[in-house]
Scaffold this motif. Structure first.
Motif, PDB file in Angstrom:
ATOM      1  N   ASP A   1       0.810  -1.214   0.000  1.00 39.71           N
ATOM      2  CA  ASP A   1       0.000   0.000   0.000  1.00 39.71           C
ATOM      3  C   ASP A   1       0.850   1.274   0.000  1.00 39.71           C
ATOM      4  N   TYR A   2       2.167   1.133   0.044  1.00 41.84           N
ATOM      5  CA  TYR A   2       3.032   2.303   0.160  1.00 41.84           C
ATOM      6  C   TYR A   2       3.600   2.702  -1.210  1.00 41.84           C
ATOM      7  N   THR A   3       3.836   4.017  -1.349  1.00 48.28           N
ATOM      8  CA  THR A   3       4.320   4.567  -2.611  1.00 48.28           C
ATOM      9  C   THR A   3       5.610   3.903  -3.056  1.00 48.28           C
ATOM     10  N   GLU A   4       6.461   3.536  -2.116  1.00 46.75           N
ATOM     11  CA  GLU A   4       7.723   2.873  -2.460  1.00 46.75           C
ATOM     12  C   GLU A   4       7.483   1.638  -3.321  1.00 46.75           C
ATOM     13  N   MET A   5       6.480   0.839  -2.985  1.00 45.89           N
ATOM     14  CA  MET A   5       6.248  -0.385  -3.754  1.00 45.89           C
ATOM     15  C   MET A   5       5.708  -0.069  -5.140  1.00 45.89           C
ATOM     16  N   PHE A   6       4.907   0.986  -5.273  1.00 43.35           N
ATOM     17  CA  PHE A   6       4.484   1.410  -6.606  1.00 43.35           C
ATOM     18  C   PHE A   6       5.697   1.819  -7.434  1.00 43.35           C
ATOM     19  N   LEU A   7       6.622   2.574  -6.833  1.00 40.21           N
ATOM     20  CA  LEU A   7       7.831   2.974  -7.547  1.00 40.21           C
ATOM     21  C   LEU A   7       8.655   1.759  -7.956  1.00 40.21           C
ATOM     22  N   VAL A   8       8.725   0.756  -7.102  1.00 35.30           N
ATOM     23  CA  VAL A   8       9.444  -0.471  -7.457  1.00 35.30           C
ATOM     24  C   VAL A   8       8.856  -1.077  -8.724  1.00 35.30           C
ATOM     25  N   GLY A   9       7.515  -1.128  -8.804  1.00 31.46           N
ATOM     26  CA  GLY A   9       6.881  -1.679  -9.990  1.00 31.46           C
ATOM     27  C   GLY A   9       7.164  -0.869 -11.235  1.00 31.46           C
ATOM     28  N   VAL A  10       7.116   0.464 -11.123  1.00 31.63           N
ATOM     29  CA  VAL A  10       7.387   1.340 -12.264  1.00 31.63           C
ATOM     30  C   VAL A  10       8.834   1.194 -12.718  1.00 31.63           C
ATOM     31  N   ILE A  11       9.758   1.194 -11.762  1.00 29.39           N
ATOM     32  CA  ILE A  11      11.180   1.101 -12.107  1.00 29.39           C
ATOM     33  C   ILE A  11      11.493  -0.260 -12.704  1.00 29.39           C
ATOM     34  N   ASP A  12      10.957  -1.321 -12.122  1.00 24.99           N
ATOM     35  CA  ASP A  12      11.169  -2.658 -12.690  1.00 24.99           C
ATOM     36  C   ASP A  12      10.673  -2.728 -14.127  1.00 24.99           C
ATOM     37  N   ALA A  13       9.485  -2.151 -14.385  1.00 24.00           N
ATOM     38  CA  ALA A  13       8.924  -2.175 -15.738  1.00 24.00           C
ATOM     39  C   ALA A  13       9.801  -1.387 -16.701  1.00 24.00           C
ATOM     40  N   ALA A  14      10.310  -0.234 -16.257  1.00 20.76           N
ATOM     41  CA  ALA A  14      11.136   0.595 -17.131  1.00 20.76           C
ATOM     42  C   ALA A  14      12.454  -0.091 -17.469  1.00 20.76           C
ATOM     43  N   LEU A  15      13.074  -0.717 -16.470  1.00 18.78           N
ATOM     44  CA  LEU A  15      14.336  -1.419 -16.727  1.00 18.78           C
ATOM     45  C   LEU A  15      14.117  -2.577 -17.701  1.00 18.78           C
ATOM     46  N   ALA A  16      13.049  -3.339 -17.490  1.00 16.88           N
ATOM     47  CA  ALA A  16      12.754  -4.464 -18.380  1.00 16.88           C
ATOM     48  C   ALA A  16      12.475  -3.975 -19.801  1.00 16.88           C
ATOM     49  N   ALA A  17      11.718  -2.896 -19.906  1.00 17.72           N
ATOM     50  CA  ALA A  17      11.349  -2.380 -21.225  1.00 17.72           C
ATOM     51  C   ALA A  17      12.559  -1.883 -21.994  1.00 17.72           C
ATOM     52  N   GLN A  18      13.488  -1.238 -21.323  1.00 19.86           N
ATOM     53  CA  GLN A  18      14.655  -0.739 -22.040  1.00 19.86           C
ATOM     54  C   GLN A  18      15.518  -1.893 -22.557  1.00 19.86           C
ATOM     55  N   ASN A  19      15.634  -2.953 -21.775  1.00 26.90           N
ATOM     56  CA  ASN A  19      16.306  -4.151 -22.286  1.00 26.90           C
ATOM     57  C   ASN A  19      15.574  -4.686 -23.517  1.00 26.90           C
ATOM     58  N   ALA A  20      14.248  -4.697 -23.439  1.00 28.61           N
ATOM     59  CA  ALA A  20      13.451  -5.202 -24.560  1.00 28.61           C
ATOM     60  C   ALA A  20      13.652  -4.354 -25.805  1.00 28.61           C
TER      61      ALA A  20
END
Length: 274
Positions: free
Chosen positions: A124-143
């Motif tokens: 429920d905390y903003t930190e975990m939302f940021l983790v999801g956004v950052i994980d998605a961005a890192l994966a997408a750039q590799n893609a």
């Protein structure tokens, strides 16, 4: 002039002072050649290519190995057309044979916690939302890099955040999952030239030991000139410099294409953002 120097000149807007000698590898050369592609042939992107692209995405770093991201491969023309409408009616979202929609995904973690009978209050905390956004961005750039190595073109679609609820409905996203951005993928249409867009001199983004705004001024001035030339050469419907264009985009909530209500939409999607 070496090929590497030519690539650097293109990347830095033909600014010779911004192209010092540097170490280089084939991977760096490929990254220097990156460009946004908005014109595609109708040829499909095969499953073998998609598998390779996702394997590269999964090879990106993930915070605490939480794997707080997912991606949806959209090939259906009707769904692509509906996503294009959500994203500001961008033609290339309809036309590209493959749309990858990258997701911040906390639903999977909630699911495994429930299955294990363990609490998941940190979601429920903003930190975990940021983790999801950052994980998605890192994966997408590799893609994106993997796709370009296969001869494909890509362009990111931030417009997936214009209407988060509608995108979620189209893609059957559960609570605690939201589209962060899309990515068109396909074989570039040679009839639609995609140029390398200049970047600011490294003095604008690279700081040594401590951050300095003043140290960026000369580099920003040079970049304004480089982008004014680029807009003119590419016959883009953009007036003025990078600074003028950028300040128009940050002028107020009316310039955010509906994303001024993003916090409200995220909470509707199950992200409490404490």
């Amino acid at each position: 002039m070496s090929l590497v120097q030519q690539r650097l000149r293109a990347r830095y807007g033909n600014d010779a002072s911004a192209t010092p000698e540097m170490a280089c590898t084939p991977l760096i050369e490929q990254l220097l050649d990156h460009r946004s592609v908005r014109g595609y042939l109708p040829d499909p992107v095969g499953d073998d290519m998609l598998t390779a692209i996702i394997a590269a995405a999964q090879s990106a770093a993930s915070s605490s190995n939480l794997q707080a991201w997912s991606v949806i491969a959209v090939r259906d023309p009707a769904t692509r057309a509906a996503l294009a409408e959500c994203a500001g009616d961008q033609a290339h979202v309809r036309d590209a044979p493959l749309q990858l929609v990258w997701l911040a995904d906390l639903a999977r973690l909630a699911h495994v916690a429930e299955a294990a009978g363990r609490p998941a209050e940190a979601l429920d905390y903003t930190e975990m939302f940021l983790v999801g956004v950052i994980d998605a961005a890192l994966a997408a750039q590799n893609a994106a890099a993997a796709a370009e190595s296969l001869g494909l073109g890509t362009v990111y679609i931030g417009g997936m955040r214009n209407q988060p609820e509608k995108v979620a409905e189209l893609l059957a996203l559960p609570q605690r999952v939201v589209a962060v951005f899309g990515m068109c993928v396909g074989h570039p249409d040679p009839a639609h030239h995609a140029a390398v867009k200049p970047r600011p001199p490294q003095s604008v983004v690279l700081h040594h030991e401590k951050y300095s705004l003043a140290a960026q001024d000369s580099g920003i001035e040079a970049y304004n000139a480089a982008m004014a030339r680029f807009y003119d050469e590419q016959r883009m419907n953009v007036r003025g410099t990078w600074a003028v264009h950028s300040t128009k985009r940050i002028a107020g909530p009316q310039t955010l294409s509906g994303r001024d209500r993003l916090v409200e939409a995220l909470r509707t999607r199950g992200f409490r953002l404490k």
